[in-house]
Design a protein around this motif. Structure first.
Motif, PDB file in Angstrom:
ATOM      1  N   ARG A  78       0.806  -1.219   0.000  1.00 16.43           N
ATOM      2  CA  ARG A  78       0.000   0.000   0.000  1.00 16.43           C
ATOM      3  C   ARG A  78       0.843   1.276   0.000  1.00 16.43           C
ATOM      4  O   ARG A  78       0.298   2.371  -0.089  1.00 16.43           O
ATOM      5  N   LEU A  79       2.155   1.121   0.097  1.00 14.91           N
ATOM      6  CA  LEU A  79       3.022   2.296   0.122  1.00 14.91           C
ATOM      7  C   LEU A  79       3.337   2.783  -1.291  1.00 14.91           C
ATOM      8  O   LEU A  79       3.524   1.998  -2.211  1.00 14.91           O
ATOM      9  N   ASP A  80       3.397   4.098  -1.447  1.00 11.41           N
ATOM     10  CA  ASP A  80       3.712   4.741  -2.716  1.00 11.41           C
ATOM     11  C   ASP A  80       5.182   5.167  -2.694  1.00 11.41           C
ATOM     12  O   ASP A  80       5.544   6.125  -2.012  1.00 11.41           O
ATOM     13  N   GLU A  81       6.022   4.453  -3.433  1.00 12.58           N
ATOM     14  CA  GLU A  81       7.463   4.704  -3.368  1.00 12.58           C
ATOM     15  C   GLU A  81       7.898   5.992  -4.076  1.00 12.58           C
ATOM     16  O   GLU A  81       9.070   6.345  -4.025  1.00 12.58           O
ATOM     17  N   THR A  82       6.967   6.643  -4.748  1.00 13.15           N
ATOM     18  CA  THR A  82       7.317   7.957  -5.323  1.00 13.15           C
ATOM     19  C   THR A  82       7.362   9.024  -4.233  1.00 13.15           C
ATOM     20  O   THR A  82       7.884  10.112  -4.447  1.00 13.15           O
ATOM     21  N   VAL A  83       6.810   8.694  -3.070  1.00 15.93           N
ATOM     22  CA  VAL A  83       6.892   9.578  -1.899  1.00 15.93           C
ATOM     23  C   VAL A  83       8.073   9.117  -1.060  1.00 15.93           C
ATOM     24  O   VAL A  83       8.136   7.950  -0.666  1.00 15.93           O
TER      25      VAL A  83
ATOM     26  N   ALA B 233       8.859   5.444   0.574  1.00 17.29           N
ATOM     27  CA  ALA B 233       9.955   4.632   0.030  1.00 17.29           C
ATOM     28  C   ALA B 233      10.906   4.223   1.152  1.00 17.29           C
ATOM     29  O   ALA B 233      11.403   3.089   1.175  1.00 17.29           O
ATOM     30  N   ASP B 234      11.145   5.143   2.086  1.00 15.77           N
ATOM     31  CA  ASP B 234      11.972   4.817   3.252  1.00 15.77           C
ATOM     32  C   ASP B 234      11.315   3.721   4.087  1.00 15.77           C
ATOM     33  O   ASP B 234      11.995   2.859   4.661  1.00 15.77           O
ATOM     34  N   GLY B 235       9.970   3.752   4.146  1.00 11.90           N
ATOM     35  CA  GLY B 235       9.248   2.718   4.886  1.00 11.90           C
ATOM     36  C   GLY B 235       9.459   1.342   4.282  1.00 11.90           C
ATOM     37  O   GLY B 235       9.631   0.360   4.996  1.00 11.90           O
ATOM     38  N   VAL B 236       9.472   1.262   2.940  1.00 14.98           N
ATOM     39  CA  VAL B 236       9.740  -0.008   2.262  1.00 14.98           C
ATOM     40  C   VAL B 236      11.148  -0.488   2.585  1.00 14.98           C
ATOM     41  O   VAL B 236      11.372  -1.664   2.895  1.00 14.98           O
ATOM     42  N   TYR B 237      12.105   0.421   2.525  1.00 18.67           N
ATOM     43  CA  TYR B 237      13.502   0.068   2.805  1.00 18.67           C
ATOM     44  C   TYR B 237      13.652  -0.458   4.235  1.00 18.67           C
ATOM     45  O   TYR B 237      14.312  -1.479   4.472  1.00 18.67           O
TER      46      TYR B 237
ATOM     47  N   MET C 102      10.545   1.043 -12.958  1.00 15.16           N
ATOM     48  CA  MET C 102      10.897   2.196 -12.130  1.00 15.16           C
ATOM     49  C   MET C 102      12.392   2.421 -12.236  1.00 15.16           C
ATOM     50  O   MET C 102      13.145   1.482 -12.502  1.00 15.16           O
ATOM     51  N   PRO C 103      12.850   3.656 -12.044  1.00 17.12           N
ATOM     52  CA  PRO C 103      14.294   3.915 -12.071  1.00 17.12           C
ATOM     53  C   PRO C 103      15.001   3.095 -10.999  1.00 17.12           C
ATOM     54  O   PRO C 103      14.436   2.813  -9.944  1.00 17.12           O
ATOM     55  N   PHE C 104      16.240   2.722 -11.287  1.00 13.57           N
ATOM     56  CA  PHE C 104      17.008   1.948 -10.305  1.00 13.57           C
ATOM     57  C   PHE C 104      17.187   2.779  -9.035  1.00 13.57           C
ATOM     58  O   PHE C 104      17.502   3.966  -9.078  1.00 13.57           O
ATOM     59  N   ASP C 105      16.963   2.143  -7.882  1.00 13.89           N
ATOM     60  CA  ASP C 105      17.144   2.833  -6.602  1.00 13.89           C
ATOM     61  C   ASP C 105      17.588   1.828  -5.542  1.00 13.89           C
ATOM     62  O   ASP C 105      17.765   0.645  -5.805  1.00 13.89           O
TER      63      ASP C 105
END
Length: 534
Positions: free
Chosen positions: A174-179, A183-187, A224-227
């Motif tokens: 449910r997290l939006d990694e563009t925010v 994205a930090d939450g996913v990491y 998505m761009p590499f990150d």
């Protein structure tokens, strides 16, 4: 403890706490356990009246309702709150462990501490809904402490294990990694999962089955761009697949082989742009190698045109060439690699592999690969083809050894003497150590012998065994020219057929690790038959 036990429980009317104590603490202090079992055994008695039972039941039910993960007062859960929770949890966990050790046969001594611990665990459930604070669990080492409770005697405490990874996956979905914050939450979530996998490797299978494998594959192939998150996903995927046939099978069933090949195809003609992207590429190659250890995935690799991709990478001479060689080795090794061996010859793979056999590329060292590692993979691939190829494809392979005045036989013998010398030096050092151990009165047991054997393999024994196997195979191929050339060079350089036979016998004795006894015996018999005609 279930609700039925709690509702039927008659509290002790003995000692009471001072009136200033919290009401929940007062209710809890009255609960007692007894019995020889060190787990939860509640003392039940008939209630004096229905009113009394109902009153206690309401209190207990209210307490259970307070533990459903919601904060009744709606307090803000921030970094400070989580830190306090973790500190409280660590203290209560330590106290509970201490009392259980001190009073193993007296549950009533540690039940209050156990209830305290259960309370704080229930309170910590709220952290699962705030991924941006997961990093605190890692930084404060709470993950290891939580995982340590998975072996707790009390099954209420064990409810932690449940579907913890499934909840994390749901949160990541449910997290939006563009925010950036999300994205930090996913990491941070991935960091928690990595700690869990490191502390309890056995959890990898459950984690993969609880949706993590599917989410990782979906995230890796997302446009998505590499990150940093994509890099982390590749790392977690490689960890899940290590020494685990269940996760390898699961990935294969999810068409994960195709996902890995698609992602790696980017590096066919282009090198990774950064060191981080190179690390991701290597993680994906490692994941692919792990998958190919499962026979069913060899066929998926073949149907997904993995051989064609590896062959192109080997020809393009980009950074991916090193890992492509390793993947090819994993794809053709053993009897399960027979189909891949035949296909590799059909796609003109011999034109690719033999130039790498004739000369070790200088660029290999620049990407951190030793000559020994490169030569080991190349010789292993050729040995696998000699073992598996039949008919026309085998004839095409043998003809490679006769072309250009048997130059490939000359190279083979060059490698033989190179690694024979390296192994003899290692043997000399080991014999010296054994002599010193005997002189000191130390016993050389099986474990020490295994360690010495591993050191010999590391010195180059395995490459030497592969080279000798290729020598024996081509000498038994019915091509007199090849057998004459091998014996001619052995004689010229002071070599010995006896030494080759000794190396191959040792190889046969140690063959078949992880395979069935039937396979081991048939392979040993086949090698012995080859030696008779060498």
């Amino acid at each position: 403890m279930d609700v039925g036990e709690l509702l039927n429980y008659q509290p002790d009317r003995g000692a009471k706490r001072p009136r200033g104590e919290d009401s929940r603490e007062e209710s809890r202090s009255k609960q007692k356990t007894t019995g020889r079992d060190a787990g939860r055994v509640l003392v039940r008695s008939e209630p004096d009246s229905e009113e009394q039972t109902g009153g206690d039941g309401e209190k207990i039910l209210q307490r259970l309702m307070d533990q459903d993960g919601e904060d009744p007062e709606g307090e803000l859960v921030d970094e400070s709150t989580v830190k306090k929770m973790i500190l409280t949890f660590e203290k209560r966990s330590y106290k509970n462990q201490e009392l259980r050790i001190k009073f193993p046969d007296n549950p009533e001594k540690f039940m209050e501490a156990e209830l305290d611990l259960n309370d704080i665990i229930q309170e910590m459930h709220v952290i699962a809904t705030i991924p941006e604070l997961y990093h605190l669990l890692v930084e404060l080492n709470a993950v290891h402490s939580l995982l340590g409770l998975l072996s707790h005697d009390n099954t209420d405490i064990l409810n932690l294990e449940g579907q913890v990874v499934a909840l994390m996956v749901q949160n990541m979905e449910r997290l939006d990694e563009t925010v950036k914050e999300e994205a930090d939450g996913v990491y941070n979530t991935l960091a928690v999962i990595e700690n869990m996998a490191e502390f309890r490797p056995g959890l990898c299978t459950e984690a993969a089955q609880q949706g993590l494998m599917q989410w990782l594959l979906k995230r890796i192939k997302a446009k998505m761009p590499f990150d940093a998150n994509k890099l982390y996903c590749s790392e977690i995927l490689a960890i899940l697949l290590q020494n685990n046939d269940k996760t390898r099978e699961l990935l294969g069933e999810m068409d994960g082989i195709d996902v890995l090949l698609q992602q790696l195809s980017v590096f066919k003609r282009h090198n990774p742009a950064t060191a981080e992207e190179q690390e991701m590429m290597e993680n994906l190659f490692d994941a692919l190698c792990s998958c190919l250890m499962l026979p069913a995935n060899r066929d998926r690799f073949l149907r997904g045109e993995g051989l064609q991709l590896m062959n192109l990478m080997l020809r393009e001479k980009k950074m991916s060439r090193v890992s492509a060689l390793k993947v090819l080795d994993y794809g053709v090794i053993g009897p399960e690699g027979s189909d891949n061996c035949h296909k590799f010859v059909d796609i003109l793979g011999l034109r690719t592999i033999f130039p790498l056999f004739m000369k070790t590329p200088k660029k290999m060292k620049k990407v951190g690969v030793s000559d020994k590692e490169h030569e080991e993979h190349v010789c292993s691939i050729i040995a696998s083809m000699l073992r598996n190829l039949k008919g026309q494809q085998r004839s095409r392979l043998l003809s490679k050894f006769t072309e250009n005045d048997c130059e490939k036989v000359d190279r083979l013998m060059e490698l033989h003497f190179k690694y024979l010398e390296a192994v003899q030096l290692a043997d000399k050092r080991i014999e010296g150590e054994k002599h010193d151990m005997v002189r000191r009165g130390e016993i050389i047991d099986d474990a020490m012998d295994d360690e010495f054997y591993l050191r010999r393999l590391d010195a180059g024994l395995f490459v030497l065994q592969l080279v000798c196997y290729i020598m024996v195979e081509i000498c038994n191929a019915g091509v007199p020219q090849l057998q004459q050339r091998v014996h001619q060079i052995l004689n010229l350089r002071g070599g010995s057929v006896k030494i080759v036979r000794h190396i191959m016998r040792e190889y046969a004795e140690n063959i078949g690790d992880g395979k069935s006894e039937e396979f081991k015996e048939s392979e040993q018999k086949r090698i012995m038959e080859l030696l008779e005609n060498f």
